[in-house]
Design a protein around this motif. Structure first.
Motif, short mmCIF file in Angstrom:
data_model
loop_
_atom_site.label_atom_id
_atom_site.label_comp_id
_atom_site.label_asym_id
_atom_site.label_seq_id
_atom_site.Cartn_x
_atom_site.Cartn_y
_atom_site.Cartn_z
N PHE A 75 0.82 -1.21 0.00
CA PHE A 75 0.00 0.00 0.00
C PHE A 75 0.85 1.27 0.00
O PHE A 75 0.38 2.34 -0.37
N LEU A 76 2.09 1.14 0.44
CA LEU A 76 3.05 2.25 0.37
C LEU A 76 4.33 1.74 -0.27
O LEU A 76 4.66 0.56 -0.17
N ASP A 77 5.06 2.63 -0.91
CA ASP A 77 6.42 2.37 -1.38
C ASP A 77 7.33 3.30 -0.60
O ASP A 77 6.89 4.33 -0.09
N HIS A 78 8.61 2.92 -0.52
CA HIS A 78 9.56 3.72 0.24
C HIS A 78 10.74 4.07 -0.63
O HIS A 78 11.31 3.22 -1.31
N ASP A 79 11.11 5.32 -0.63
CA ASP A 79 12.30 5.80 -1.32
C ASP A 79 13.42 5.86 -0.29
O ASP A 79 13.42 6.74 0.58
N GLU A 80 14.35 4.93 -0.38
CA GLU A 80 15.45 4.84 0.60
C GLU A 80 16.31 6.10 0.59
O GLU A 80 16.74 6.57 1.64
N ARG A 81 16.55 6.63 -0.60
CA ARG A 81 17.42 7.80 -0.72
C ARG A 81 16.83 9.01 0.01
O ARG A 81 17.52 9.72 0.73
N LEU A 82 15.52 9.22 -0.17
CA LEU A 82 14.84 10.35 0.48
C LEU A 82 14.31 10.01 1.87
O LEU A 82 13.94 10.90 2.62
N ASP A 83 14.24 8.73 2.18
CA ASP A 83 13.62 8.22 3.40
C ASP A 83 12.19 8.76 3.54
O ASP A 83 11.80 9.30 4.56
N ARG A 84 11.44 8.59 2.45
CA ARG A 84 10.04 9.03 2.41
C ARG A 84 9.18 7.95 1.78
O ARG A 84 9.63 7.18 0.96
N TYR A 85 7.92 7.97 2.19
CA TYR A 85 6.95 7.02 1.66
C TYR A 85 6.06 7.70 0.63
O TYR A 85 5.79 8.89 0.71
N PHE A 86 5.61 6.92 -0.33
CA PHE A 86 4.61 7.38 -1.29
C PHE A 86 3.64 6.25 -1.55
O PHE A 86 3.90 5.10 -1.19
N ILE A 87 2.52 6.56 -2.15
CA ILE A 87 1.45 5.59 -2.31
C ILE A 87 1.92 4.43 -3.19
O ILE A 87 2.65 4.62 -4.14
N GLY A 88 1.51 3.22 -2.81
CA GLY A 88 1.90 2.02 -3.54
C GLY A 88 0.77 1.48 -4.41
O GLY A 88 -0.38 1.91 -4.31
#
Length: 141
Positions: A75-88
């Motif tokens: 349900f969410l994806d994670h951007d490791e570089r930014l350490d932020r979540y976005f909708i999955g």
């Protein structure tokens, strides 16, 4: 058999406490996870745990745990570089059963297409939720 529960307005931790006091069967943990997902509807950019925690009035460790679970379920994806979540992608699939089981859509599709042809433009149908509109169907020329 239990009677259906009325719709409740829950936007933050304070609302959650109130609803849980009124209804002991209300699942606060599930509601918190869904509140996190709802943040991406109101503001679809990537969010840090700290932003979500502040916005919802929840402890950051709780948000971190819930975001990790939502990520594991897609349900969410994670951007490791930014350490932020976005909708999955799994979040998008939740709306599909609602759309295909909306009985009125099948009845109005021909009229929508006729109107789109007549106007030489687009015609959309949607529902409102709070102040947002969710579009179900769009017909174009």
């Amino acid at each position: 058999m239990r009677k259906p529960r009325p719709l409740v307005q829950v936007n933050d931790q304070q609302d959650l406490r109130r609803v849980r006091e009124e209804d002991p069967y209300f699942s606060g943990t599930l509601a918190k996870g869904l509140l996190i997902l709802r943040c991406f509807v109101a503001d679809p950019r990537a969010h840090a745990n700290s932003e979500l925690a502040e916005r919802l009035g929840l402890p950051r460790p709780t948000v971190s745990r819930l975001c990790g679970t939502l990520q594991a379920l897609g349900f969410l994806d994670h951007d490791e570089r930014l350490d932020r979540y976005f909708i999955g992608p799994a979040a998008v699939t939740l709306g599909y059963p609602y759309v295909i089981h909306t009985p009125m859509l099948g009845l109005i599709r021909p009229a929508m297409q006729a109107l789109a042809d007549r106007l030489e433009g687009a015609v959309s149908v949607g529902v409102t939720m709070d102040l947002a509109r969710i579009f179900h169907e769009r017909r174009t020329v």
